[in-house]
Write a protein that holds these residues in place. Structure first.
Motif, PDB file in Angstrom:
ATOM      1  N   VAL A 116       0.833  -1.191   0.000  1.00  0.00           N
ATOM      2  CA  VAL A 116       0.000   0.000   0.000  1.00  0.00           C
ATOM      3  C   VAL A 116       0.877   1.254   0.000  1.00  0.00           C
ATOM      4  O   VAL A 116       1.889   1.313   0.688  1.00  0.00           O
ATOM      5  CB  VAL A 116      -0.908   0.036   1.252  1.00  0.00           C
ATOM      6  CG1 VAL A 116      -2.052   1.003   1.035  1.00  0.00           C
ATOM      7  CG2 VAL A 116      -1.435  -1.346   1.560  1.00  0.00           C
ATOM      8  N   PHE A 118       0.244   5.160   0.890  1.00  0.00           N
ATOM      9  CA  PHE A 118      -0.802   5.976   1.498  1.00  0.00           C
ATOM     10  C   PHE A 118      -0.703   7.434   1.073  1.00  0.00           C
ATOM     11  O   PHE A 118       0.275   7.868   0.466  1.00  0.00           O
ATOM     12  CB  PHE A 118      -0.722   5.900   3.018  1.00  0.00           C
ATOM     13  CG  PHE A 118      -1.045   4.548   3.577  1.00  0.00           C
ATOM     14  CD1 PHE A 118      -2.357   4.113   3.659  1.00  0.00           C
ATOM     15  CD2 PHE A 118      -0.034   3.714   4.018  1.00  0.00           C
ATOM     16  CE1 PHE A 118      -2.656   2.880   4.193  1.00  0.00           C
ATOM     17  CE2 PHE A 118      -0.326   2.466   4.548  1.00  0.00           C
ATOM     18  CZ  PHE A 118      -1.634   2.056   4.625  1.00  0.00           C
ATOM     19  N   GLN A 119      -1.711   8.174   1.513  1.00  0.00           N
ATOM     20  CA  GLN A 119      -1.755   9.601   1.191  1.00  0.00           C
ATOM     21  C   GLN A 119      -0.667  10.387   1.917  1.00  0.00           C
ATOM     22  O   GLN A 119       0.011  11.204   1.326  1.00  0.00           O
ATOM     23  CB  GLN A 119      -3.132  10.151   1.552  1.00  0.00           C
ATOM     24  CG  GLN A 119      -3.227  11.649   1.387  1.00  0.00           C
ATOM     25  CD  GLN A 119      -4.624  12.162   1.622  1.00  0.00           C
ATOM     26  OE1 GLN A 119      -5.541  11.396   1.886  1.00  0.00           O
ATOM     27  NE2 GLN A 119      -4.805  13.450   1.512  1.00  0.00           N
ATOM     28  N   ASP A 120      -0.529  10.120   3.218  1.00  0.00           N
ATOM     29  CA  ASP A 120       0.407  10.905   4.015  1.00  0.00           C
ATOM     30  C   ASP A 120       1.732  10.153   4.117  1.00  0.00           C
ATOM     31  O   ASP A 120       1.853   9.206   4.885  1.00  0.00           O
ATOM     32  CB  ASP A 120      -0.178  11.147   5.418  1.00  0.00           C
ATOM     33  CG  ASP A 120       0.827  11.817   6.340  1.00  0.00           C
ATOM     34  OD1 ASP A 120       1.816  12.375   5.839  1.00  0.00           O
ATOM     35  OD2 ASP A 120       0.612  11.780   7.557  1.00  0.00           O
ATOM     36  N   HIS A 122       4.560  10.887   5.437  1.00  0.00           N
ATOM     37  CA  HIS A 122       5.254  10.915   6.725  1.00  0.00           C
ATOM     38  C   HIS A 122       4.589  10.005   7.741  1.00  0.00           C
ATOM     39  O   HIS A 122       5.244   9.428   8.590  1.00  0.00           O
ATOM     40  CB  HIS A 122       5.353  12.353   7.246  1.00  0.00           C
ATOM     41  CG  HIS A 122       6.422  13.137   6.559  1.00  0.00           C
ATOM     42  ND1 HIS A 122       6.145  14.162   5.704  1.00  0.00           N
ATOM     43  CD2 HIS A 122       7.770  13.001   6.580  1.00  0.00           C
ATOM     44  CE1 HIS A 122       7.287  14.644   5.228  1.00  0.00           C
ATOM     45  NE2 HIS A 122       8.290  13.959   5.748  1.00  0.00           N
ATOM     46  N   GLY A 123       3.275   9.879   7.648  1.00  0.00           N
ATOM     47  CA  GLY A 123       2.571   8.965   8.541  1.00  0.00           C
ATOM     48  C   GLY A 123       2.848   7.506   8.221  1.00  0.00           C
ATOM     49  O   GLY A 123       2.608   6.624   9.030  1.00  0.00           O
ATOM     50  N   SER A 124       3.362   7.246   7.003  1.00  0.00           N
ATOM     51  CA  SER A 124       3.592   5.863   6.594  1.00  0.00           C
ATOM     52  C   SER A 124       4.974   5.375   6.970  1.00  0.00           C
ATOM     53  O   SER A 124       5.344   4.258   6.648  1.00  0.00           O
ATOM     54  CB  SER A 124       3.436   5.723   5.082  1.00  0.00           C
ATOM     55  OG  SER A 124       2.341   6.459   4.632  1.00  0.00           O
ATOM     56  N   LEU A 125       5.757   6.243   7.603  1.00  0.00           N
ATOM     57  CA  LEU A 125       7.108   5.853   7.999  1.00  0.00           C
ATOM     58  C   LEU A 125       7.238   6.039   9.506  1.00  0.00           C
ATOM     59  O   LEU A 125       6.785   7.044  10.052  1.00  0.00           O
ATOM     60  CB  LEU A 125       8.141   6.734   7.285  1.00  0.00           C
ATOM     61  CG  LEU A 125       8.148   6.650   5.758  1.00  0.00           C
ATOM     62  CD1 LEU A 125       8.993   7.765   5.167  1.00  0.00           C
ATOM     63  CD2 LEU A 125       8.660   5.305   5.296  1.00  0.00           C
ATOM     64  N   ASP A 126       7.869   5.054  10.151  1.00  0.00           N
ATOM     65  CA  ASP A 126       8.099   5.177  11.585  1.00  0.00           C
ATOM     66  C   ASP A 126       9.099   6.304  11.824  1.00  0.00           C
ATOM     67  O   ASP A 126      10.223   6.252  11.326  1.00  0.00           O
ATOM     68  CB  ASP A 126       8.651   3.851  12.130  1.00  0.00           C
ATOM     69  CG  ASP A 126       8.764   3.867  13.645  1.00  0.00           C
ATOM     70  OD1 ASP A 126       8.842   4.973  14.227  1.00  0.00           O
ATOM     71  OD2 ASP A 126       8.767   2.789  14.245  1.00  0.00           O
ATOM     72  N   PRO A 127       8.709   7.344  12.587  1.00  0.00           N
ATOM     73  CA  PRO A 127       9.603   8.494  12.782  1.00  0.00           C
ATOM     74  C   PRO A 127      10.928   8.130  13.454  1.00  0.00           C
ATOM     75  O   PRO A 127      11.873   8.901  13.410  1.00  0.00           O
ATOM     76  CB  PRO A 127       8.777   9.444  13.654  1.00  0.00           C
ATOM     77  CG  PRO A 127       7.676   8.626  14.215  1.00  0.00           C
ATOM     78  CD  PRO A 127       7.419   7.540  13.225  1.00  0.00           C
TER      79      PRO A 127
ATOM     80  N   GLN B 202      -0.289   5.160   9.852  1.00  0.00           N
ATOM     81  CA  GLN B 202      -0.321   4.290   8.686  1.00  0.00           C
ATOM     82  C   GLN B 202       0.880   3.354   8.595  1.00  0.00           C
ATOM     83  O   GLN B 202       0.798   2.296   7.990  1.00  0.00           O
ATOM     84  CB  GLN B 202      -0.441   5.139   7.424  1.00  0.00           C
ATOM     85  CG  GLN B 202      -1.867   5.617   7.242  1.00  0.00           C
ATOM     86  CD  GLN B 202      -2.003   6.633   6.137  1.00  0.00           C
ATOM     87  OE1 GLN B 202      -1.028   7.241   5.736  1.00  0.00           O
ATOM     88  NE2 GLN B 202      -3.197   6.809   5.652  1.00  0.00           N
ATOM     89  N   PHE B 203       1.995   3.744   9.236  1.00  0.00           N
ATOM     90  CA  PHE B 203       3.142   2.849   9.107  1.00  0.00           C
ATOM     91  C   PHE B 203       2.886   1.500   9.749  1.00  0.00           C
ATOM     92  O   PHE B 203       3.483   0.498   9.371  1.00  0.00           O
ATOM     93  CB  PHE B 203       4.437   3.502   9.612  1.00  0.00           C
ATOM     94  CG  PHE B 203       4.534   3.702  11.099  1.00  0.00           C
ATOM     95  CD1 PHE B 203       4.864   2.658  11.935  1.00  0.00           C
ATOM     96  CD2 PHE B 203       4.323   4.967  11.644  1.00  0.00           C
ATOM     97  CE1 PHE B 203       4.978   2.856  13.296  1.00  0.00           C
ATOM     98  CE2 PHE B 203       4.441   5.163  13.000  1.00  0.00           C
ATOM     99  CZ  PHE B 203       4.761   4.107  13.827  1.00  0.00           C
TER     100      PHE B 203
END
Lengths: 284, 312
Positions: A116, A118-120, A122-127, B202-203
């Motif tokens: 997948v 996603f749209q965001d 930064h939200g899709s990566l663990d900070p 989402q991550f």
């Protein structure tokens, strides 16, 4: 193992490592028939139909778009297709296997086949993870699947400099982070990429680049794509088939050009008229 | 006593990360200078605490102090050295049994700091475990845990302490049990809410799509993302534990003679407060300073412990 995407595809046109047996590779990658997904409304017994009797099929290498305004059930549909969200009732077959009949272990084995974006970004990566350590973790999870390419070559595939490997997500721009997300999806060599509004969170200037990258990598990887968007122009440029969703139902579907030049449903017509530059395009 | 819990919870609730939109805005706004300020504030807050801890551990060995238990009934309630009638042999004066206040303050500090540290750990450990479990699993686990937390927070702290201490007697392990029983709930509540927000990121979905197990996601991604909150909660809990011990000792339920803690000193000084304020004032001051430092350090650590500010 092969080191470039092209070679990888050549090897992958046969049966890929990790592909579940019983999948001839000829049938549709994703087959949804009459899918109904209901959510319980907050603080009430009332059920809300987010997806209401949707059917669609995605063949190998095909890109299918789903358009609709926000709240039309696009994302719920996408999450169901990945097996990550609520699956509701109705037919839901991924690579010929019924997602609901799978035991959790089988489902987990099947999941890497669908990735997948996603749209965001930064939200899709663990900070807390650098790009490199995030990729290392993915490789640890799926050693066989991901061994076809090394980190540097992978970043090159998504047109990122190898220096970015040691960056943390907050040190990446939105476009860079989204490219990293695409790279993380590609490294799994998925059969299906679900892109849920992948460009909506980005600056207009990088939207086109990311879109082009997505299209190119999907083509070279030989994966199918389910492309969710509210942006008709984007869908038109990237998809072969399109489904227009309105309040959980598919109101119109067909080949992109047909739907855009000769819309049958009044809602579709309204959507197309609302496109920026629609009049100009129609005159042309 | 319950107002301590309440204040801890109130400030802890703010520890939950701001919604992504707001956070991004602050990230853009934060340049190099605020980051450096934050780092130094962590240093300037932890340095005096370490100094205090080293002092109370090392000073008794030097032989400079009186024996904290040595009574001198001929010299009770001697004022501090700087006041008239005070002598430098007892810099902070003596209590009603003629025991040296400074020596007792140092000796009591060891126990008080130990109680603060261990008391925080026994509350944070189970609290975090339960909170993460509830926040990540949701469903019936969350319902059960949330109700237990609510029930726990509805019980007055002093009631639990009285019940446990009355039935089990007063000792250090029992004190830790009381601290664990009363401290886990606020921690669980905060970690639960943060775990819930991390879970929706989402991550987590992306990792699931890559075939990561739930256990792995929790241990490798949810808990590390909670680390800042846990550290901050821990420091706040140190302050709470010290205050709880003081309150219990003040009521005669905590540390009993011959053991010394700041709370016990406070209690022993109350009946002579009008004649000899120094017996109660110095341990009271010590409690205030340490708790204040620890709480400020907790706040500073929370802002400091964020990968966005770690390196650039």
């Amino acid at each position: 193992m092969a080191n470039t995407l092209e070679q990888g595809t050549a090897a992958g046109s046969g049966r890929r490592p990790g592909t579940p047996p019983g999948d001839g590779g000829t049938g549709p990658v994703l087959e949804i028939t009459d899918l109904v997904i209901e959510h319980r409304r907050e603080r009430s017994r009332e059920m809300f139909r987010a997806v209401d009797g949707v059917s669609l099929a995605i063949g190998a290498g095909e890109t299918v778009g789903v358009v609709g305004e926000s709240g039309s059930g696009k994302t719920t549909l996408a999450m169901a297709a990945t097996g990550l969200g609520a699956t509701g009732s109705g037919g839901l077959r991924l690579l010929g296997r019924d997602l609901r009949a799978l035991r959790s272990r089988e489902l987990r084995a099947l999941r890497p086949e669908v990735q997948v974006v996603f749209q965001d970004p930064h939200g899709s990566l663990d900070p807390r993870q650098s790009v490199r350590s995030g990729l290392r973790e993915l490789r640890g999870l799926q050693p066989e699947r991901t061994s076809w390419i090394d980190d540097e070559a992978l970043l090159e595939q998504v047109r990122l400099a190898p220096e970015l490997l040691d960056r943390y997500p907050h040190q990446l721009s939105g476009g860079q982070a989204q490219r990293v997300c695409i790279a993380r999806a590609l490294v799994m060599r998925p059969r299906l990429i679900v892109a849920d509004e992948p460009t909506s969170g980005l600056d207009v200037s990088v939207q086109a680049d990311v879109l082009e990258l997505l299209r190119a990598s999907q083509r070279t990887a030989g994966a199918s794509m389910l492309f969710i968007s509210h942006d008709l122009a984007v869908v038109r440029s990237i998809c072969q088939q399109v489904h227009v969703m309105f309040r959980g139902k598919v109101v119109e579907s067909g080949p992109v050009d047909q739907v855009f030049t000769d819309p049958q449903d009044p809602y579709t017509r309204r959507l197309i008229e609302a496109m920026p530059g629609a009049r100009w395009r129609a005159r042309r | 006593m319950s107002q301590f819990d309440a204040s801890a919870t109130a400030s802890a609730v703010e520890l939950a990360p701001a919604p992504p939109g707001r956070r991004r805005a602050t990230r853009r706004a934060g340049g190099d200078r605020p980051r450096r300020a934050r780092r130094t504030s962590v240093f300037w807050l932890s340095a005096p605490l370490i100094l205090i801890a080293v002092t109370v551990v090392v000073l008794p060995w030097t032989g400079l102090l009186h024996d904290p238990h040595q009574q001198d009934l001929g010299n009770p309630l001697a004022p501090p050295a700087v006041l008239s009638g005070g002598e430098w042999s007892h810099p902070l004066g003596t209590d009603k049994l003629g025991q040296d206040v400074l020596a007792r303050l140092v000796e009591g500090g060891r126990l008080t700091l130990l109680i603060g540290l261990v008391g925080a750990l026994v509350a944070i450990g189970p609290g975090t475990l339960v909170g993460v479990l509830a926040g990540y699993c949701r469903g019936w686990v969350d319902v059960v845990v949330s109700r237990v937390i609510d029930a726990q927070l509805a019980l007055p702290f002093i009631l639990i302490a009285l019940a446990v201490i009355a039935s089990q007697g007063s000792s250090l392990p029992i004190l830790f049990l009381v601290l664990a029983l009363t401290g886990w709930a606020p921690c669980a509540r905060v970690t639960r809410s943060v775990a819930m927000t991390v879970r929706e990121r989402q991550f987590v979905l992306g990792l699931r799509a890559a075939g990561a197990s739930e256990v792995r996601i929790v241990l490798r991604h949810v808990v590390p993302n909670l680390a800042g909150t846990i550290v901050a909660l821990g420091t706040l809990q140190v302050g709470t534990a010290i205050l709880v011990e003081s309150a219990l000792s003040f009521l005669g339920l905590g540390i009993v003679p011959p053991d010394i803690s700041w709370g016990a000193m406070l209690a022993s000084g109350q009946d002579v407060l009008s004649r000899a304020w120094w017996v109660a004032a110095f341990p009271g001051l010590a409690i205030t300073v340490v708790v204040l430092l620890v709480n400020l350090l907790g706040d500073a650590l929370l802002t400091h412990h964020d990968p966005r500010k770690r390196r650039r």
